[in-house]
Design an enzyme around this catalytic site. Structure first.
Site, PDB file in Angstrom:
ATOM      1  N   GLY A 120       0.762  -1.252   0.000  1.00  0.00           N
ATOM      2  CA  GLY A 120       0.000   0.000   0.000  1.00  0.00           C
ATOM      3  C   GLY A 120       0.784   1.287   0.000  1.00  0.00           C
ATOM      4  O   GLY A 120       0.198   2.352  -0.206  1.00  0.00           O
ATOM      5  N   CYS A 178     -11.610   5.084 -28.991  1.00  0.00           N
ATOM      6  CA  CYS A 178     -12.928   5.658 -29.250  1.00  0.00           C
ATOM      7  C   CYS A 178     -13.699   5.841 -27.954  1.00  0.00           C
ATOM      8  O   CYS A 178     -14.697   5.151 -27.701  1.00  0.00           O
ATOM      9  CB  CYS A 178     -13.685   4.775 -30.220  1.00  0.00           C
ATOM     10  SG  CYS A 178     -12.883   4.776 -31.817  1.00  0.00           S
ATOM     11  N   GLU A 179     -13.185   6.678 -27.102  1.00  0.00           N
ATOM     12  CA  GLU A 179     -13.813   7.031 -25.839  1.00  0.00           C
ATOM     13  C   GLU A 179     -13.426   8.468 -25.559  1.00  0.00           C
ATOM     14  O   GLU A 179     -12.228   8.774 -25.530  1.00  0.00           O
ATOM     15  CB  GLU A 179     -13.266   6.179 -24.678  1.00  0.00           C
ATOM     16  CG  GLU A 179     -13.704   4.754 -24.637  1.00  0.00           C
ATOM     17  CD  GLU A 179     -15.096   4.578 -24.059  1.00  0.00           C
ATOM     18  OE1 GLU A 179     -15.746   3.584 -24.411  1.00  0.00           O
ATOM     19  OE2 GLU A 179     -15.539   5.459 -23.276  1.00  0.00           O
ATOM     20  N   ARG A 182       2.785  -1.479  -5.983  1.00  0.00           N
ATOM     21  CA  ARG A 182       3.000  -0.196  -6.644  1.00  0.00           C
ATOM     22  C   ARG A 182       4.373   0.409  -6.330  1.00  0.00           C
ATOM     23  O   ARG A 182       5.111   0.804  -7.231  1.00  0.00           O
ATOM     24  CB  ARG A 182       1.912   0.785  -6.199  1.00  0.00           C
ATOM     25  CG  ARG A 182       1.968   2.141  -6.883  1.00  0.00           C
ATOM     26  CD  ARG A 182       1.028   3.140  -6.188  1.00  0.00           C
ATOM     27  NE  ARG A 182      -0.279   2.569  -5.954  1.00  0.00           N
ATOM     28  CZ  ARG A 182      -1.276   2.543  -6.829  1.00  0.00           C
ATOM     29  NH1 ARG A 182      -1.109   3.109  -8.009  1.00  0.00           N
ATOM     30  NH2 ARG A 182      -2.419   1.992  -6.524  1.00  0.00           N
TER      31      ARG A 182
HETATM   32  C1  PLP Z   1      -2.920  -4.964  -4.321  1.00  0.00           C
HETATM   33  C2  PLP Z   1      -2.457  -5.687  -3.126  1.00  0.00           C
HETATM   34  C3  PLP Z   1      -1.178  -5.448  -2.624  1.00  0.00           C
HETATM   35  C4  PLP Z   1      -0.259  -4.415  -3.193  1.00  0.00           C
HETATM   36  O1  PLP Z   1      -0.744  -3.139  -3.044  1.00  0.00           O
HETATM   37  P1  PLP Z   1       0.124  -1.886  -3.512  1.00  0.00           P
HETATM   38  O2  PLP Z   1      -0.695  -0.720  -3.164  1.00  0.00           O
HETATM   39  O3  PLP Z   1       0.350  -2.027  -4.966  1.00  0.00           O
HETATM   40  O4  PLP Z   1       1.410  -1.940  -2.736  1.00  0.00           O
HETATM   41  C5  PLP Z   1      -0.760  -6.185  -1.561  1.00  0.00           C
HETATM   42  N1  PLP Z   1      -1.574  -7.127  -0.997  1.00  0.00           N
HETATM   43  C6  PLP Z   1      -2.803  -7.367  -1.451  1.00  0.00           C
HETATM   44  C7  PLP Z   1      -3.623  -8.405  -0.806  1.00  0.00           C
HETATM   45  C8  PLP Z   1      -3.283  -6.650  -2.527  1.00  0.00           C
HETATM   46  O5  PLP Z   1      -4.528  -6.896  -2.962  1.00  0.00           O
END
Ligand code: PLP
Length: 470
Positions: free
Chosen positions: A276, A389-390, A321
């Protein structure tokens, strides 16, 4: 392994620079708009990994995903080293491969000794094929099939069980096997984060994980099943998070549940705090560094365990991410333009929502640079449109750019996460090629799709086939 020292973006005189107030060398890749090796070469062009972006487009075509290997490896190393520094117990960083799952990315991540989180048989297959070690592969998902469970167990992966239906299916699948199934429980922690918004109470309305009201019963259920070896608890609270407090609070929630699960007889030895951590997409994004984020999470787990007198679990985190996002740019070629008098100017590029669905899906904002004229002053405000096409197929609204001409190379920054992995063939566009660049060498990691690729899975039943034209 390459050097893990972050490089200074010293000769980059473009507006999208790291914040002035922090020493550049202490910035994590997730705090920078451009990959660590970015510089402007003597032809006034953007260079990544020692490769001229404009020349890469000439060689590999457009659009093109360009991944900087040094940035990706540095990010992996920063996560690994931060856990080694701040966590006194054992730890494992696992890559949430849904951010970008392909053989080369997974192979780089595996070579940096990270594990993997996968959410489908397809991601598992890709990870295994890339050389991922099954002992460090964790299988997520809120609706895994029986086949997917068997596949993961056959290979020795750990199942992160999401719900009661899956738990019962796993009991059944595991009953016929020589070893108990290694599993964890995903719980809904009652912490939810949207970017820049953090709510501690309520917000248990999520499709993922066991509701807290079910957990006690679930622990008891699992404790009675010899075919299940429940070694841990997991929670993931959201994505593109800029605060540290949510994961500190999560540590407390997980340790509380660990205590209860152990009291029910479960051999809980691992806690997984999810992913996250956010990245910098625009100059106004100010995420904590990987080091700061890991430090806060580790300290919170240690403190919570000390308070309760519990031994330290193995600690897992699963960044997606922040692991791949900042290592990649997407290069497009500028084509047509349209002036709507008094309103806006559109310039169109040769890709869009099929190679980056985030703007149309999440209203995500990116930054762009003109890769073939880097020092040209950004004197115009234009909207960069895709070719789909959006009407909503806008790559970047109100971009500050130098005047552009058809044939210019526009680079969109920080496109490593959730671009290729969410790409589609909408309008039957071919998915772009991708290259990894390192020390002047560019290696193809994804072939550009051909027209033939686009019809490869098409079947034309005999009764629908038209007679050959005379
Ligand atoms: C998407 C996800 C992640 C990674 O999240 P990021 O924000 O990309 O770091 C980790 N664990 C689970 C269970 C996820 O669904």
């Amino acid at each position: 392994m390459l050097s893990t020292e972050p490089r200074v973006q010293e000769n980059l005189s473009y507006p999208y620079l790291p914040p002035q107030n922090s020493p550049q060398t202490s910035l994590s890749p997730n705090q920078q708009l451009l990959p660590l090796t970015a510089k402007i070469n003597d032809r006034d062009r953007l260079e990544i990994g020692g490769c001229d972006v404009t020349a890469l487009v000439e060689q590999f075509g457009s659009p093109l995903y360009i991944v900087d290997e040094l940035t990706l490896r540095t990010t992996c190393a920063q996560y690994r080293d931060a856990f080694a520094t701040y966590y006194p117990g054992t730890s494992q960083v696992i890559y949430a491969s849904k951010a970008w799952s392909c053989l080369a990315i997974c192979a780089i991540v595996a070579s940096e000794n990270l594990g993997f989180d996968v959410v489908s048989g397809g991601e598992l297959y890709t990870t295994l094929k890339a050389g991922g070690n099954p002992e460090t592969i964790y299988f997520h998902g809120n609706n895994k099939s029986r086949e997917e469970l068997s596949f993961a167990l056959d290979r020795g992966c750990t199942i992160i069980v999401d719900n009661r239906f899956e738990l019962e299916m796993l009991c059944d699948v595991a009953a016929h096997r020589p070893h108990p199934a290694r599993m964890m429980i995903r719980l809904t922690p009652g912490i939810e984060c949207h970017t820049h918004e953090y709510i501690r109470t309520g917000h248990i309305d999520s499709k993922f994980g066991f509701d807290p009201t079910q957990l006690q019963d679930i622990f008891t259920f699992i404790a009675q099943k010899p075919q299940l070896n429940c070694i841990g608890l997991h929670a993931h609270i959201g994505s593109q998070i800029f605060e540290r407090q949510p994961h500190q609070d999560l540590a407390g929630v997980l340790v509380d549940w660990m205590e209860k699960a152990i009291a029910c007889g479960l051999p809980i030895a691992e806690l997984n705090i999810g992913g996250g951590l956010g990245i910098r997409y625009t100059e106004s994004d100010d995420p904590p560094s990987i080091d700061e984020w890991v430090k806060a999470a580790c300290n919170a787990i240690v403190k919570a365990c000390q308070t309760k007198g519990l031994p330290l679990p193995k600690l897992l985190a699963e960044p997606g991410r922040s692991l791949v996002g900042s290592s990649c740019i997407t290069a497009y070629t500028v084509g047509s333009s349209k002036v709507v008098p008094g309103i806006r100017t559109y310039i169109a590029v040769d890709g869009g929502m099929s190679d980056n669905p985030r703007p149309i899906t999440y209203q995500s904002v990116y930054r762009a640079v003109l890769a073939n004229r880097m020092s040209a002053p950004p004197s115009e405000t234009v909207t960069v449109a895709g070719k789909h096409c959006e009407s909503g197929d806008i790559v970047l609204k109100d971009a500050h750019l130098p005047p552009t001409q058809p044939g210019d190379i526009l680079a969109i920054l920080a496109t490593g996460a959730y671009n290729y992995s969410m790409a589609s063939n909408y309008n039957r566009l071919s998915r772009p090629a991708a290259v990894v660049v390192r020390e002047g060498l560019a290696s193809l990691i994804l072939e550009r799709e051909t027209y033939e690729d686009l019809v490869r899975q098409d079947r034309l039943p005999e009764h629908l086939a038209l007679p050959p034209k005379e």
